[in-house]
Enzyme design. Structure first.
Site: not given
Length: 666
Positions: A239, A356
């Site tokens: 939420d 990365h």
């Protein structure tokens, strides 16, 4: 398939505990820190090798679990209390994990847990080294020994009602942030002594959360925001994410099957655990910074080629978290942005393929998105060593921990087939620019040096031109292992759980003496073969029954008069109940006193008043604690309205509590 298995395999959002919560049984059965990070700023990791009789080790494991290991439900309960500004129980957070060798030592076939070859062989095995690109010769000595278990213990500064204030002060000063809290430090020594009965500690790592001095957010040693873009399982977290995102470009939700694996040794339908990967990754901060500056210099033909962008090319995000695929400079407005993918950068002209974050989370580039999302891991790393400001070259970095349901399709795949491969995601793009190679090479002089690799970088952000530049791998693997996080019912199964709802009347020392007196009285009745529980003539409750009922203790009757009830063994059973009760009261008091000592030490370091609240001049929690136990207390208050005592009061009160603990132990 059971109902609980179906829930775990579905995208099932767990709602908040105690708010129409339907999965308490599951959370009570899995360890904390798996589906939600423990959230503490400090941790200690103890790597164990079991010793002695396996049956005694098992009993020690259960005893340790009852006292220190935190379930996901207990973690959730504490989290709710914290959010509601209620008092959170004074307790260190704990995890316990086993290796395949550990299960074998305890007499279990590790293939019951998993048939994954890497788990069964262990991370030191040559086959696994070859797959992951590790070099055991570079590992620290402790990791090269056989490891059976890992104990993770975590905590924060413990200063009672002012804990949050102390944590805020800590975040403003990195040197204080690195310093271990007194409570955790003193508890570790106690725990080590307790563990000596069943194991020896072959290695120890100490971790702390690094935070940005500007934002207070978690960072790692190269200076980048850490913990970004995690899989989300709990409704509260989902939420919160929905407040910032409509999930149109990236949906961070994950089914519990991403992280939970059935524990066949557990005793309940809800018995689940998780596989843990532990890797100690040393980061050469000075070398990284030098290479980033060199790359920026090589790209200086672009007015935007500066160290911030050069670092972002390698990491995939700027240090503040801004995705480099969205911006060519840090942008505080989108530094927390996670609702993106790489569809708008198919040639890697904004975020290089070797960066990365693109390597470890391709966001649908490598295969079917639904399948790829099940390759994710749940990261729980923490920093170690000197601060980045000291530009350490060795002995600093990341204690990398990650949970998953399947080692082969999650961490191992990510490290072996994504990070270490030059041809993932595009041919000859290079390995992961951060963790693609985690070992050092031997140079012509026999010295270990960082592995250097040649990459192509965008000359100008968002444009087709490329510049070739070498970059060294400044991350070195210093040791690690594979573990499984067992279910709570398995860990508790070897010894019954002690009483936690201890109810006693009066001052603890008097209570202990009253229980001892009642034991002596029972023995006297036993010698005389007198009835216990009810008066023989009136059949009214006697003093024994009243004593036990007042303390919520089970009582065994023995009557041989108008009413025949129980047998003569009732005396001994009641004596054992009181003996355990005395032990529980002692342990609870020792634990509470140790916590109070830690609080006094934290107050001493901050030079805070003790005895009276500095603002209201009302008795504080220290006065109440000492008063309830009839212990002498020394005040120290120095402010505009009151001057009382001196700084020696801290140590005098600590000495008083240490004497009290010694009395309890004797």
């Amino acid at each position: 398939m059971s109902n609980i298995d179906e829930k775990i395999n579905q995208l099932h959002e767990i709602v908040t505990p105690f708010d129409d919560f339907e999965d308490e049984a599951l959370l009570d059965e899995i360890q904390g820190n798996i589906i939600k990070a423990h959230g503490r700023n400090h941790s200690v990791h103890l790597f164990l090798q079991f010793t002695g009789d396996p049956d005694l080790v098992k009993q020690g494991i259960s005893q340790f679990t009852h006292k220190y290991i935190t379930s996901a439900l207990a973690q959730a309960e504490d989290g709710k209390r914290y959010r509601q500004n209620q008092t959170v129980p004074s307790k260190i957070f704990g995890n316990l994990f086993f290796t395949a060798a550990g299960y074998q030592y305890l007499g279990y076939d590790p293939t019951q847990i998993s048939n994954d070859p890497s788990f069964l062989k262990g991370m030191k095995h040559p086959d696994v080294n070859s797959q992951l690109g590790d070099d055991v010769q570079q590992w620290e000595a402790g990791f090269q020994q056989e490891i059976h278990a890992l104990v993770l213990l975590a905590g924060d500064k413990r200063v009672g009602p002012r804990t949050e204030e102390a944590k805020q002060l800590e975040r403003k000063d990195p040197k204080k942030l690195r310093k271990q809290p007194f409570l955790l430090a003193q508890q570790i020594e106690t725990i080590k002594e307790e563990l000596q009965i069943i194991a020896k500690v072959v290695h120890e790592d100490i971790g702390y959360v690094l935070r940005s001095s500007e934002t207070g957010e978690e960072i790692e040693h190269f200076g980048f925001r850490d913990g970004v873009s995690q899989p989300l399982f709990l409704k509260r977290d989902i939420d919160r994410e929905r407040e910032e995102s409509d999930f149109s470009q990236w949906d961070p939700r994950a089914p519990l099957s991403l992280v939970l694996s059935k524990d066949p040794l557990g005793e309940k339908e809800e018995s689940y655990g998780s596989f843990l990967v532990y890797r100690k990754l040393e980061q050469n901060v000075k070398g990284w910074k030098k290479d980033v500056e060199a790359l920026a210099e090589k790209l200086k033909g672009s007015e935007k080629a500066e160290p911030a962008l050069a670092g972002a090319y390698r990491m995939g995000r700027f240090q503040d978290g801004t995705p480099v695929v969205l911006e060519d400079k840090p942008n505080s407005q989108i530094s927390h942005e996670n609702n993106f993918n790489y569809a708008q950068d198919p040639q890697g002209q904004k975020c290089p393929f070797q960066s990365h974050s693109r390597k470890v989370n391709p966001r649908g580039e490598s295969k079917n998105l639904d399948e790829e999302k099940m390759n994710r891991i749940v990261r729980r790393g923490i920093n170690y060593g000197p601060l980045p400001s000291e530009e350490p070259e060795t002995d600093a970095g990341l204690l990398f921990l990650c949970f998953q349901a399947n080692l082969e399709t999650q961490f191992n795949l990510m490290q072996q087939h994504w990070c270490n491969q030059r041809n993932f995601l595009r041919p000859d793009m290079g390995t992961d620019a951060v963790i693609g190679v985690e070992k050092k090479e031997v140079d012509a002089n026999g010295n270990l040096v960082a592995v250097t690799e040649s990459y192509k970088w965008p000359t100008k952000w968002g444009e087709a031109g490329q510049t070739q530049a070498d970059f060294s791998h400044w991350v070195t693997m210093k040791g690690g292992e594979y573990f499984f996080a067992p279910s709570m019912s398995f860990l508790k199964s070897f010894l019954p759980e002690p009483r936690r709802d201890i109810v006693f009347r009066g001052e603890p020392k008097q209570e202990i003496q009253a229980a001892k007196d009642k034991i002596n009285e029972l023995r006297d009745y036993q010698a005389r073969n007198w009835a216990i529980g009810l008066h023989g003539d009136t059949l009214e409750p006697d003093d024994f029954l009243n004593f036990f009922n007042q303390r919520h203790l089970e009582f065994e009757f023995y009557l041989l008069n108008q009413v025949q009830l129980g047998d003569s063994d009732a005396y001994d059973r009641n004596i054992r109940t009181l003996t355990r009760y005395i032990k529980d009261v002692r342990n609870k008091e020792i634990e509470e006193s140790e916590y109070k000592i830690a609080e006094l030490k934290e107050y001493q370091e901050l030079n805070w008043a003790i005895g009276f609240d500095g603002e209201t001049i009302q008795p504080d929690q220290f006065v109440r604690f000492f008063g309830e136990r009839h212990l002498p207390f020394q005040f120290y208050v120095q402010n505009k309205t009151l001057s009382l005592g001196d700084q020696s009061a801290y140590n005098q009160n600590i000495d008083t509590l240490n004497d009290y603990i010694s009395f309890l132990k004797d």
